[in-house]
Scaffold this motif. Structure first.
Motif, short mmCIF file in Angstrom:
data_model
loop_
_atom_site.label_atom_id
_atom_site.label_comp_id
_atom_site.label_asym_id
_atom_site.label_seq_id
_atom_site.Cartn_x
_atom_site.Cartn_y
_atom_site.Cartn_z
N TYR A 250 2.89 0.84 10.43
CA TYR A 250 2.22 1.86 9.56
C TYR A 250 1.69 1.22 8.31
O TYR A 250 0.47 1.48 8.00
CB TYR A 250 2.70 3.07 9.37
CG TYR A 250 2.96 3.93 10.30
CD1 TYR A 250 1.97 3.97 11.58
CD2 TYR A 250 4.05 4.78 10.76
CE1 TYR A 250 2.06 4.76 12.56
CE2 TYR A 250 3.97 5.65 11.89
CZ TYR A 250 3.22 5.81 12.70
OH TYR A 250 3.08 6.43 13.93
N VAL A 251 2.28 0.46 7.55
CA VAL A 251 1.81 -0.12 6.27
C VAL A 251 1.09 -1.09 6.64
O VAL A 251 0.01 -1.33 5.67
CB VAL A 251 3.26 -0.44 5.52
CG1 VAL A 251 2.82 -1.65 4.18
CG2 VAL A 251 4.16 0.54 5.15
N ASP A 252 1.16 -2.11 7.60
CA ASP A 252 0.12 -2.86 7.83
C ASP A 252 -1.25 -2.22 8.16
O ASP A 252 -2.20 -2.81 7.71
CB ASP A 252 0.58 -3.75 8.97
CG ASP A 252 1.74 -4.84 8.63
OD1 ASP A 252 1.95 -5.02 7.34
OD2 ASP A 252 2.32 -5.40 9.71
N GLY A 253 -1.34 -1.08 8.69
CA GLY A 253 -2.30 -0.49 9.13
C GLY A 253 -3.15 0.11 7.92
O GLY A 253 -4.37 0.10 7.70
N LEU A 254 -2.17 0.49 6.78
CA LEU A 254 -2.69 0.87 5.81
C LEU A 254 -3.44 -0.14 4.58
O LEU A 254 -4.49 -0.07 4.26
CB LEU A 254 -1.49 1.41 4.54
CG LEU A 254 -0.84 2.56 4.98
CD1 LEU A 254 0.18 3.15 4.09
CD2 LEU A 254 -1.86 3.94 5.18
N VAL A 255 -2.77 -1.46 4.64
CA VAL A 255 -3.53 -2.77 4.30
C VAL A 255 -4.67 -3.09 5.05
O VAL A 255 -5.92 -3.31 4.41
CB VAL A 255 -2.57 -3.73 4.23
CG1 VAL A 255 -3.29 -5.13 4.04
CG2 VAL A 255 -1.38 -3.54 3.38
N ASP A 256 -4.76 -2.94 6.28
CA ASP A 256 -6.15 -3.07 7.22
C ASP A 256 -7.25 -2.17 6.66
O ASP A 256 -8.39 -2.34 6.80
CB ASP A 256 -5.87 -2.89 8.67
CG ASP A 256 -4.97 -3.93 9.29
OD1 ASP A 256 -4.73 -5.08 8.58
OD2 ASP A 256 -4.34 -3.65 10.35
N ALA A 257 -6.88 -0.95 6.17
CA ALA A 257 -7.81 0.24 5.94
C ALA A 257 -8.09 -0.03 4.73
O ALA A 257 -9.33 0.41 3.88
CB ALA A 257 -7.13 1.58 5.96
N GLY A 258 -7.88 -0.92 3.84
CA GLY A 258 -8.01 -1.25 2.45
C GLY A 258 -7.47 -0.53 1.43
O GLY A 258 -7.79 -0.50 0.19
N LEU A 259 -6.43 0.32 1.74
CA LEU A 259 -5.68 1.24 0.78
C LEU A 259 -4.86 0.18 -0.42
O LEU A 259 -4.75 0.52 -1.35
CB LEU A 259 -4.75 2.01 1.49
CG LEU A 259 -3.66 2.94 0.69
CD1 LEU A 259 -4.81 4.09 -0.20
CD2 LEU A 259 -2.59 3.65 1.26
N LEU A 260 -4.41 -0.99 0.22
CA LEU A 260 -3.76 -1.77 -0.69
C LEU A 260 -4.11 -3.22 -0.40
O LEU A 260 -4.60 -3.52 0.71
CB LEU A 260 -2.15 -1.95 -0.35
CG LEU A 260 -1.27 -0.62 -0.79
CD1 LEU A 260 -0.18 -0.71 -0.06
CD2 LEU A 260 -1.26 -0.41 -2.16
N PRO A 261 -4.10 -4.01 -1.57
CA PRO A 261 -4.64 -5.28 -1.25
C PRO A 261 -3.73 -6.08 -0.16
O PRO A 261 -4.25 -7.10 0.41
CB PRO A 261 -4.66 -6.01 -2.47
CG PRO A 261 -4.62 -4.99 -3.46
CD PRO A 261 -4.04 -3.63 -2.79
N ASP A 262 -2.39 -5.87 -0.37
CA ASP A 262 -1.54 -6.58 0.34
C ASP A 262 -0.32 -5.68 0.51
O ASP A 262 0.03 -4.86 -0.56
CB ASP A 262 -1.19 -8.04 -0.22
CG ASP A 262 -0.46 -8.96 0.86
OD1 ASP A 262 -0.49 -8.53 2.03
OD2 ASP A 262 0.06 -10.03 0.55
#
Length: 185
Positions: A135-147
């Motif tokens: 799920y966290v990897d998906g948040l990064v994919d969405a641009g929510l976090l840079p990494d």
């Protein structure tokens, strides 16, 4: 040896029984079908005390992830089956973040809250860390976090939430913006 229906009825008559049920027997009533209704939606987790303890805690969002098979540390799946589940979880998180139009954050803390099935046994929410990672990897994919490294993310921290009454276990993600002390001025 096969017999016809007439021969069977004659056989029953010769024995003194009949194919029809006795008059005293009650007819079977069909059980009404129970419709469980839509899947239950767990109440949002109360993490106020945990979020207050974070340094520089700002805005907060809760994403209730859809039903589906989750990954646990105790599963022994074939690597391709695990890959398919991980890919689906990652995609779901990306879609949920985009649908909610979450802003881009420089730093955040993530708590994942497990909503288990109603089974009377103890749960260890830390076992669902592989699901939280996807799920966290998906948040990064969405641009929510840079990494999702330690410079941009604190957590994900496991919590246990209220159970769901139908379906499989579910998970909520509580995303809290972390503001650097220099930005507070």
């Amino acid at each position: 040896m096969r017999i016809t229906a007439k021969e069977f009825a004659a056989l029953l008559e010769s024995r003194g029984t009949s194919a029809a049920p006795p008059a005293s027997a009650k007819p079977r009533q069909a059980r009404p079908r129970v419709n469980p209704g839509p899947p239950s939606v767990p109440t949002p987790p109360a993490l106020g005390a945990l979020l207050d303890g974070l340094d520089g805690a700002g805005r907060s969002w809760t994403l209730l992830m859809p039903y589906g098979e989750l990954l646990t540390s105790n599963q022994r799946l074939h690597h391709m089956a695990e890959h398919r589940i991980r890919r689906r979880l990652r995609s779901e998180a990306e879609q949920m973040a985009r649908a909610r139009r979450l802003p881009q954050l420089d730093r955040a803390a993530v708590h994942y809250v497990l909503h288990p099935r109603p089974i009377n046994r103890k749960r260890d929410p830390g076992n669902w860390a592989p699901t939280a990672k996807a799920y966290v990897d998906g948040l990064v994919d969405a641009g929510l976090l840079p990494d999702d490294n330690s410079a941009h993310l604190r957590g994900p921290y496991p919590e246990i939430g209220p159970p769901v009454s139908t379906g499989l276990a579910r998970m909520s993600l509580v995303i809290t913006e972390l503001i650097a002390p220099s930005e507070l001025r």
